[in-house]
Design an enzyme around this catalytic site. Structure first.
Site, PDB file in Angstrom:
ATOM      1  N   SER A 133      79.826  43.130  30.372  1.00 62.97           N
ATOM      2  CA  SER A 133      80.662  41.968  30.300  1.00 62.97           C
ATOM      3  C   SER A 133      80.590  40.989  31.712  1.00 62.97           C
ATOM      4  O   SER A 133      80.297  39.957  31.727  1.00 62.97           O
ATOM      5  CB  SER A 133      82.213  42.126  29.769  1.00 62.97           C
TER       6      SER A 133
ATOM      7  N   HIS B 173      80.045  58.167  30.378  1.00 54.20           N
ATOM      8  CA  HIS B 173      79.970  56.775  31.241  1.00 54.20           C
ATOM      9  C   HIS B 173      78.663  56.692  31.888  1.00 54.20           C
ATOM     10  O   HIS B 173      78.048  57.468  32.153  1.00 54.20           O
ATOM     11  CB  HIS B 173      81.168  56.714  32.255  1.00 54.20           C
TER      12      HIS B 173
END
Ligand code: HAX
Length: 434
Positions: free
Chosen positions: A233, A309
């Site tokens: 993002s 992650h």
């Protein structure tokens, strides 16, 4: 003139001088090499962009302007935004000044509500949010000033104005989406004088007799605010903004990336996974049953949402902070308790599964630990926010703070338009042969 504006007017010349100095002194110094695996692998670990708002250390997690997240978990979102942008935690007067500036801009034009009411009843809340932000692009002061011939040194000023406006309207739009999309009745207006977190909690319309839901909203908005510059993002927002598209275009684009299941949407997926298990086993299952269920998920080719992650190699401090909140306020809530048991079981399962993958010639799983999305949903669920399709919208309201502060910084220092070089298999084969 706001205190934030004055502070930025004071520090921006220093940022510009530092940037010019670094470029002059070290412009030719190499900071990264790129392997073929990295080029094919999402550029993981390639250092090729600048972000000053925050840093993610694999063994420590999010560090905002030098402050590890859990050391500053008491900050309200307005303080977080000020810190992201200026590098300083504001004093009380400055914080109140910023709360006042946001209050001044807390108004959503009617055409946005018309669009949202006209969207299909089953539109995803993220599609509604991003449509609303994009529709509001006509309000952009940056675009207006640009079309009037603004000079480069002024770019940050209308970018700050657009950022404050977006910050102020996002919770109103987001709460409105909740009420429209999930048939919750009339919209609840913004309360003048209240802070962002309390206002957002109030406009959602969920019962909050002891004020702890508002407390959670402040924590939630603070914890999700930023994760340095390379995540999907932030990176998307950065790239779109680098073409001098205004903040409405850039933030909406970035949030479209957040809507992906490997990124922000993982928080809705994660709670779904937990609830499926609770339903299947008619309550909190045994650790053995969770282990079997996790293996079943993995062997069917799916990921365990909320775990793993791209950068972190330890338990995400945001998970830890949310877990503490649940422990303090409702340790016996069944969904929260289930998240805690899953946390005991899943890392070991991922470790074993990773070993199996390696034996089968696949990549290992680099991180077995929970990320931010593993636990946050269970807290929202406790307060009656049980429509988990909505969770990424909450994440977005927060992440916009990081994206907007990065946009202001980038326009302040004159960051270049993004244009990395791409290559194809022919090039790689030629280079590899040499
Ligand atoms: N479950 C199953 N497999 C996993 C896994 C998980 N939780 N985490 C990683 N893996 C797999 C990857 O899919 C990858 O498999 P392939 O090589 O077959 O494609 C392999 O392990 C190596 O991946 P990695 O190097 O450990 O991790 P990546 O940087 O490639 O991916 C992800 C990082 C977050 C996308 C990944 O860990 C994942 O899919 N996790 C589950 C979804 C999730 O929780 N996403 C939210 C992340 C936080 C965030 O951005 N929030 O917004």
């Amino acid at each position: 003139m706001s205190k934030l504006y004055s502070k930025l007017a004071e520090v921006i010349p220093q940022w510009r001088a530092e940037r010019a100095d670094i470029l002059k002194q070290y412009g030719d110094v190499k900071i990264s090499d790129v392997t073929v695996a990295q080029a094919y692998g999402g550029m993981r670990g390639v250092k090729g962009m600048i972000c000053e708002t925050s840093l993610v250390e694999p063994d420590k997690g999010l560090i905002i302007q030098g402050h590890p997240l859990l050391d500053i978990k008491h900050l309200w979102p307005e303080e977080t935004f000020y810190l992201l942008l200026t590098g300083e935690i504001p004093d009380e007067e400055t914080k109140q000044d910023l709360i006042g500036e946001i209050n001044k801009r807390a108004f959503v034009p009617d055409y946005v509500w018309d669009i949202l009411y006209a969207m299909p009843a089953d539109a995803h809340p993220m599609s509604m949010l991003n449509t609303a932000i994009l529709a509001m692009e006509r309000e952009s002061v940056f675009r207006q000033w640009y079309s009037e011939g603004m000079t480069k040194d002024k770019y940050w000023i209308p970018m700050l104005e657009d950022s404050l406006k977006i910050l102020a309207v996002l919770p109103i739009i987001a709460a409105g989406i909740y009420r429209i999309r999930f048939d919750k009745g009339d919209l609840i207006p913004w309360t003048q004088g209240l802070d962002l977190g309390a206002n957002y909690a109030n406009m959602l319309g969920l019962p909050d007799p002891d004020g702890t839901f508002a407390e959670l909203m402040r924590l939630y908005l603070h914890f999700h605010c930023d994760h340095e510059g390379g995540n999907v993002s932030a990176n998307t927002c950065h790239t779109v903004g680098s073409a001098l598209s205004d903040a409405y275009y850039a933030v909406s684009a970035g949030l479209n990336g957040l809507a992906g299941p490997l990124h922000g949407l993982a928080n809705q997926e994660c709670l779904g996974w937990i609830l499926e298990m609770l339903e299947k086993f008619n309550g909190v299952p045994t650790k053995e049953a969770i282990r079997d269920y996790a293996f079943e998920t993995l062997r069917s080719g799916q990921v365990i949402p909320g775990y793993g992650h791209a950068v972190l190699r330890v338990t995400d401090p945001r998970f830890t902070g949310f877990h503490e909140f649940g422990q303090n306020h409702f340790p016996n809530d069944p969904v929260f308790a289930m998240v805690a048991v899953v946390f005991d079981v899943v890392p070991k399962v991922l470790e074993e599964f990773s070993a199996e993958r390696v034996k089968a010639g696949k990549n290992p799983i680099a991180n077995f630990w929970p990320n931010v999305d593993a636990g946050s949903g269970s807290l929202l669920y406790h307060y009656g926010l049980q429509e988990f399709d909505y969770y990424t919208v909450l994440f977005s309201v927060s992440r916009a703070m990081g994206m907007l502060s990065q946009l202001v910084w980038n326009r302040a220092v004159g960051t270049a338009i993004t244009r990395p070089k791409s290559v194809g298999a022919k090039f790689i084969n030629n280079v590899a042969k040499k």
